[in-house]
Design a protein around this motif. Structure first.
Motif, PDB file in Angstrom:
ATOM      1  N   ASP A  74       0.985  -1.591   0.041  1.00 37.62           N
ATOM      2  CA  ASP A  74      -0.225   0.516   0.074  1.00 37.62           C
ATOM      3  C   ASP A  74       1.108   1.148   0.023  1.00 37.62           C
ATOM      4  OD1 ASP A  74      -1.950  -1.848  -0.173  1.00 37.62           O
ATOM      5  OD2 ASP A  74      -2.013  -1.705   2.356  1.00 37.62           O
ATOM      6  N   GLY A  75       2.065   1.182   0.610  1.00 38.44           N
ATOM      7  CA  GLY A  75       2.890   3.019   0.139  1.00 38.44           C
ATOM      8  C   GLY A  75       2.986   3.107   2.197  1.00 38.44           C
ATOM      9  N   GLU A  76       3.045   4.363   2.021  1.00 41.81           N
ATOM     10  CA  GLU A  76       3.635   4.890   2.785  1.00 41.81           C
ATOM     11  C   GLU A  76       2.086   5.891   2.943  1.00 41.81           C
ATOM     12  OE1 GLU A  76       6.549   7.338   4.855  1.00 41.81           O
ATOM     13  OE2 GLU A  76       6.251   8.125   3.306  1.00 41.81           O
ATOM     14  N   PHE A  77       1.832   5.725   3.466  1.00 44.28           N
ATOM     15  CA  PHE A  77       0.337   6.607   3.954  1.00 44.28           C
ATOM     16  C   PHE A  77       0.571   7.306   5.677  1.00 44.28           C
ATOM     17  CE2 PHE A  77      -0.703   2.214   4.943  1.00 44.28           C
ATOM     18  CZ  PHE A  77      -1.217   2.007   5.827  1.00 44.28           C
ATOM     19  N   LEU A  78      -0.113   8.607   6.235  1.00 44.40           N
ATOM     20  CA  LEU A  78      -0.620   8.869   7.136  1.00 44.40           C
ATOM     21  C   LEU A  78      -2.019   7.482   7.474  1.00 44.40           C
ATOM     22  CD1 LEU A  78      -0.807  10.322   9.938  1.00 44.40           C
ATOM     23  CD2 LEU A  78      -2.811  12.010   8.915  1.00 44.40           C
ATOM     24  N   GLY A  79      -1.566   6.267   8.960  1.00 44.67           N
ATOM     25  CA  GLY A  79      -2.614   5.598   9.446  1.00 44.67           C
ATOM     26  C   GLY A  79      -3.073   5.975  10.997  1.00 44.67           C
ATOM     27  N   ILE A  80      -3.998   5.324  11.475  1.00 47.58           N
ATOM     28  CA  ILE A  80      -4.796   5.759  11.945  1.00 47.58           C
ATOM     29  C   ILE A  80      -5.257   4.222  13.380  1.00 47.58           C
ATOM     30  CG2 ILE A  80      -7.235   5.726  13.458  1.00 47.58           C
ATOM     31  CD1 ILE A  80      -7.035   8.989  11.794  1.00 47.58           C
ATOM     32  N   LYS A  81      -4.788   4.387  14.104  1.00 46.34           N
ATOM     33  CA  LYS A  81      -5.160   2.374  15.194  1.00 46.34           C
ATOM     34  C   LYS A  81      -6.197   3.353  15.944  1.00 46.34           C
ATOM     35  CE  LYS A  81      -1.013   0.133  14.819  1.00 46.34           C
ATOM     36  NZ  LYS A  81       0.230  -0.471  15.229  1.00 46.34           N
ATOM     37  N   LEU A  82      -7.071   2.728  16.410  1.00 39.34           N
ATOM     38  CA  LEU A  82      -8.376   2.843  16.741  1.00 39.34           C
ATOM     39  C   LEU A  82      -8.690   2.037  18.412  1.00 39.34           C
ATOM     40  CD1 LEU A  82     -11.036   2.294  13.964  1.00 39.34           C
ATOM     41  CD2 LEU A  82      -9.780   5.039  14.534  1.00 39.34           C
ATOM     42  N   GLU A  83      -9.118   3.069  19.263  1.00 44.86           N
ATOM     43  CA  GLU A  83      -9.520   2.213  20.376  1.00 44.86           C
ATOM     44  C   GLU A  83     -10.491   0.840  20.503  1.00 44.86           C
ATOM     45  OE1 GLU A  83      -7.727   2.358  23.877  1.00 44.86           O
ATOM     46  OE2 GLU A  83      -6.783   4.359  23.329  1.00 44.86           O
ATOM     47  N   GLU A  84     -11.169   1.007  19.867  1.00 44.90           N
ATOM     48  CA  GLU A  84     -12.171  -0.238  19.611  1.00 44.90           C
ATOM     49  C   GLU A  84     -11.878  -1.465  18.990  1.00 44.90           C
ATOM     50  OE1 GLU A  84     -13.858   4.272  20.616  1.00 44.90           O
ATOM     51  OE2 GLU A  84     -12.593   3.104  19.101  1.00 44.90           O
ATOM     52  N   MET A 126      -1.939  -3.765  11.742  1.00 45.47           N
ATOM     53  CA  MET A 126      -1.735  -2.303  10.674  1.00 45.47           C
ATOM     54  C   MET A 126      -3.008  -1.693  11.244  1.00 45.47           C
ATOM     55  SD  MET A 126      -1.697  -3.296   6.495  1.00 45.47           S
ATOM     56  CE  MET A 126      -1.998  -1.985   5.078  1.00 45.47           C
ATOM     57  N   PRO A 127      -2.482   0.098  10.529  1.00 44.39           N
ATOM     58  CA  PRO A 127      -3.253   1.016  11.108  1.00 44.39           C
ATOM     59  C   PRO A 127      -4.705   1.883   9.676  1.00 44.39           C
ATOM     60  CG  PRO A 127      -1.358   2.068  10.465  1.00 44.39           C
ATOM     61  CD  PRO A 127      -1.335   0.271  10.375  1.00 44.39           C
ATOM     62  N   TYR A 128      -5.542   1.619   9.848  1.00 46.69           N
ATOM     63  CA  TYR A 128      -6.054   1.838   8.644  1.00 46.69           C
ATOM     64  C   TYR A 128      -5.844   3.689   8.014  1.00 46.69           C
ATOM     65  CZ  TYR A 128      -9.537  -0.833  10.962  1.00 46.69           C
ATOM     66  OH  TYR A 128     -10.504  -2.500  10.443  1.00 46.69           O
ATOM     67  N   ARG A 129      -5.884   3.853   6.598  1.00 47.74           N
ATOM     68  CA  ARG A 129      -6.020   5.010   6.129  1.00 47.74           C
ATOM     69  C   ARG A 129      -6.451   6.210   7.008  1.00 47.74           C
ATOM     70  NH1 ARG A 129      -2.640   5.312   1.712  1.00 47.74           N
ATOM     71  NH2 ARG A 129      -2.300   3.367   0.572  1.00 47.74           N
ATOM     72  N   ALA A 130      -6.075   7.491   7.343  1.00 48.95           N
ATOM     73  CA  ALA A 130      -6.455   8.272   7.962  1.00 48.95           C
ATOM     74  C   ALA A 130      -7.304   8.948   6.412  1.00 48.95           C
ATOM     75  CB  ALA A 130      -5.470   9.748   8.328  1.00 48.95           C
TER      76      ALA A 130
END
Length: 116
Positions: free
Chosen positions: A45-55, A72-76
Motif C-alpha cells: 500500500d505504500g506510505e500513508f498517514l495511519g490511524i489505529k483505533l481504541e475499539e 496494521m493501521p487504517y488510512r486516515a
C-alpha cells in the motif's frame, strides 16, 4: 495536513476496501477513538498517514489475503474528526482570521462629470 491526535473521536466515512474480501471491521458512520496516529509504510500500500483505533485491534494480518502486518493501521483518509457543533464549526470558517489583514475592496471607478 494532519488534524488527528491520540484520544480524538473520529467518524468513519469510507468502509469500502477494493479487492479485499475479508471484513475490515470498520463501519461507515460509526464513531471511534484514536489510540495511535502516524506515518505508516507498507510494501503493498505504500506510505500513508495511519490511524489505529481504541475499539479495534486488528491483530496479525497473516491470513490467506493478508500481508503479514501486525495491527496494521487504517488510512486516515477513511475518517474525519467528530464535530459535535456542526454549525459552530462552519461559523469559524466564515470568521476572519486575526493573522490575515482584511482585504481591501476594489474601488469603483469614478466617472468624470461632463460639461454640457
Amino acid at each position: 495536513m494532519n488534524d488527528f491526535y491520540v484520544g480524538q473521536q473520529v467518524v468513519c466515512i469510507d468502509d469500502k476496501f477494493k479487492h479485499v474480501s475479508i471484513d475490515q471491521v470498520i463501519r461507515k458512520g460509526q464513531i471511534y477513538t484514536i489510540r495511535w496516529v502516524g506515518m505508516y509504510s507498507h510494501y503493498v500500500d505504500g506510505e500513508f498517514l495511519g490511524i489505529k483505533l481504541e475499539e479495534i485491534h486488528r491483530g496479525n494480518d497473516d491470513g490467506p489475503e493478508g500481508y503479514g502486518a501486525a495491527d496494521m493501521p487504517y488510512r486516515a483518509t477513511r475518517f474525519r474528526p467528530l464535530v459535535k457543533d456542526r454549525i459552530g464549526s462552519l461559523r469559524k470558517l466564515l470568521a476572519p482570521s486575526p493573522d490575515v489583514p482584511p482585504e481591501e475592496k476594489p474601488k469603483a471607478p469614478v466617472r468624470k462629470k461632463e460639461k454640457v
